[in-house]
Each structure stands twice: as C-alpha cells, then as structure tokens.
Design an enzyme around this catalytic site. Structure first.
Site, mmCIF file in Angstrom:
data_model
loop_
_atom_site.group_PDB
_atom_site.id
_atom_site.type_symbol
_atom_site.label_atom_id
_atom_site.label_comp_id
_atom_site.label_asym_id
_atom_site.label_seq_id
_atom_site.Cartn_x
_atom_site.Cartn_y
_atom_site.Cartn_z
ATOM 1 N N GLN A 192 -15.638 33.977 -12.672
ATOM 2 C CA GLN A 192 -15.332 32.826 -12.096
ATOM 3 C C GLN A 192 -14.082 32.327 -12.902
ATOM 4 O O GLN A 192 -13.937 32.363 -14.183
ATOM 5 C CB GLN A 192 -16.494 31.603 -12.638
ATOM 6 C CG GLN A 192 -16.158 30.119 -12.241
ATOM 7 C CD GLN A 192 -15.952 29.912 -10.883
ATOM 8 O OE1 GLN A 192 -16.792 30.402 -10.120
ATOM 9 N NE2 GLN A 192 -15.106 29.419 -10.364
ATOM 10 N N LYS A 195 -23.541 27.698 -6.638
ATOM 11 C CA LYS A 195 -23.394 29.266 -6.424
ATOM 12 C C LYS A 195 -24.812 29.596 -6.599
ATOM 13 O O LYS A 195 -25.397 30.501 -5.866
ATOM 14 C CB LYS A 195 -22.246 30.112 -6.985
ATOM 15 C CG LYS A 195 -20.651 29.624 -6.351
ATOM 16 C CD LYS A 195 -19.718 30.278 -7.040
ATOM 17 C CE LYS A 195 -18.348 29.682 -6.510
ATOM 18 N NZ LYS A 195 -17.144 30.197 -7.316
ATOM 19 N N ASP A 244 -15.351 38.222 -4.292
ATOM 20 C CA ASP A 244 -14.361 37.169 -4.351
ATOM 21 C C ASP A 244 -13.305 37.770 -3.303
ATOM 22 O O ASP A 244 -12.444 36.997 -2.893
ATOM 23 C CB ASP A 244 -13.982 36.773 -5.561
ATOM 24 C CG ASP A 244 -14.522 35.481 -5.918
ATOM 25 O OD1 ASP A 244 -14.784 34.906 -5.101
ATOM 26 O OD2 ASP A 244 -14.270 35.161 -7.142
#
Ligand code: NAP
Length: 236
Positions: free
Chosen positions: A48, A4, A71
């Site tokens: 995360q 990422k 997200d």
C-alpha cells in the site's frame, strides 16, 4: 486496506496483512517481499502506497515478482500494458474500463480526455482507452487552456487529486464523466475531482464519489488476484 481485506473475505480469497510500523527499514520490507515472492500459498502482493520518505518506492515495486504484482505497477507489467499484451492492469484504470464497458459505451473514435498523468492512473488509463480505439489526450498541471481540452471530451476522466476541480462549464453536453478523485475535505467528507452538482447537469453519465470508481478499484484487485492464482498455479 480495510475494504480490500473485507473484499477478500467476501470473495473467499485468503489474505495476510502486514501492518508494519513507519520506522520499518527498506531492508526489512525487501526481506518481507522476498519471502512472499517465494511463498507458494500467496498469489498476489500489494504494497500500500505511499511509503515513508526513507523507503524508495521504485526499489520496492521492482522487488515484487511481476507474476504476483496484482497492482500492475512493476515495470514489466507497465511495459506489457503499453504493447497491449497484459495479464494485470492497474486496478483503478481497469475499474474505469469496466464501468465504461458495462454501461455499453463504445469508445471507438471517441475523444477521450484524461486530466492527470500519474503512473498509477493517468498513463495506464490512456493506454487502455487507446487500445479500445479512443482518441486520447492526456492533460496535466502544465496543460494550457485545460477547459478547452476537457470541453472537447466525449469521455472525460478526472484524476487530479484536487477537490471539485472540474466544473460543469468544463464539460461538453452529454459527455461521460468519470471521477477517479478521492479527496477528504476538512469536514471529513469525501469528494471527487469533479464538482458533481454542476457537472451532472451537463454530463450524459457521471460517476459519484464515493461509490463510483473506488469500489471498482477493489473489485479489479480481486480479479487480478484470481488471475494471478491461475497464472502462478497457486490456487488452493
Ligand atoms: P497524482 O499522482 O497526484 O497525480 C495528479 C495529476 O494531476 C498529475 O499528473 C498532475 O500533473 C495533475 N494535476 C495537478 N494539478 C493540476 C492542474 N491544476 N491542472 C491539470 N492537471 C493537474 O494523483 P493520482 O495518484 O493519479 O490520483 C489522482 C486522484 O485519484 C486522487 O484524488 C487520488 O486520491 C485518486 N485515486 C483514486 C483511486 C480510486 O480507487 N478511486 C485510486 C488512485 C487514486 P503533473 O503531472 O504535471 O504534476
């Protein structure tokens, strides 16, 4: 996370990484999220997952500003996906939709079967396929006669988390098979939820693991971040 970060660099997106220790308290994490919510130079925030057991995932997701939730896990964004009026789509299901679109596959009236009903993959995937006029079936661990359902699929999305779970004899001839699974085997190799060797003999199209949905997920994260910068007016 490394991929990422690399993708941000390649796209020219400024990124900050906070590699917090496992012992970080929920309060400390909430404090960091609050400061990033208020930081004008930051367009998108990604925590995360999974988190250590002493931190409540829901509380953390709910603390991210919905406008910076790249997200798309915040309940506000989840609700927007449900009604079909959304800015952000969770990156993995969005990547699957992009693969389908770019492959010129028309979903209208197609039997779409998803194996897996997680909040981050299966459920949003179902909504996205439904918005494109697919006829959607969601399967899970309590589904009876699973193979009967999967064999009915024109489009089969596997998001189970069990290596090689979907075998060739569970797939209809010519079906589009999208393997979301990323499983690490004992020999350290990555493998999907679909048994590629048997599945590719029957499928009309199939995604590999690695190199299929995984890179698409990261690409969609970049897309969501650019969108967030535009929506929030934080682009520099
Ligand atoms: P998850 O939260 O563990 O959900 C797995 C789902 O599979 C659950 O809904 C579960 O049913 C269902 N399931 C488990 N055993 C089953 C069985 N025997 N028959 C039918 N359904 C069964 O997993 P996830 O987060 O959705 O992830 C799924 C896979 O995708 C994992 O391999 C993960 O690593 C991968 N993944 C990849 C990406 C990417 O970027 N490519 C992103 C996210 C996840 P119940 O609900 O009944 O328990």
């Amino acid at each position: 996370m490394r991929n990422k970060e690399r993708a941000c660099d390649e796209c020219g997106i400024y990124s900050e990484k906070y590699a917090l220790s496992e012992g970080t308290s929920q309060e400390e994490l909430l404090h960091l999220i609050a400061s990033l919510n208020n930081k004008n130079s930051i367009s998108g925030i990604l925590v995360q997952l999974p988190l250590p057991a002493h931190i409540d995932e829901k509380t953390i997701i709910n603390a991210i500003s919905p406008e910076k939730d790249v997200d798309a896990f915040h309940p506000v964004n989840v609700g927007k996906i449900m009604v079909g009026n959304y800015d952000f789509v969770p990156c993995t299901p969005a990547g699957v939709m992009e693969l389908i679109k770019e492959s010129g596959i028309d979903l209208c009236g197609k039997e779409c079967v998803i194996v897996g009903r997680s909040n981050i993959v299966g459920k949003p995937q179902a909504m996205l396929l439904l918005h494109q006029n697919g006829t959607v079936t969601i399967c899970h661990s309590k589904t009876v006669n699973l193979a009967e359902k999967t064999r009915n699929a024109d489009i089969l999305v596997a998001a189970v988390g069990i290596p090689n779970f979907i075998k060739g004899d569970m797939i209809k001839k010519g079906a589009v098979v999208i393997d979301v699974g990323i499983n690490r085997l004992e020999n350290k190799k990555l493998c999907g939820d679909v048994e590629f060797e048997t599945a590719e003999k029957v499928a009309g199209a199939i995604t590999p693991v690695p190199g299929g949905v995984g890179p698409m997920t990261i690409a969609m994260l970049m897309k969501n971040t650019v969108k967030a910068a535009i929506v929030n007016g934080t682009r520099g």
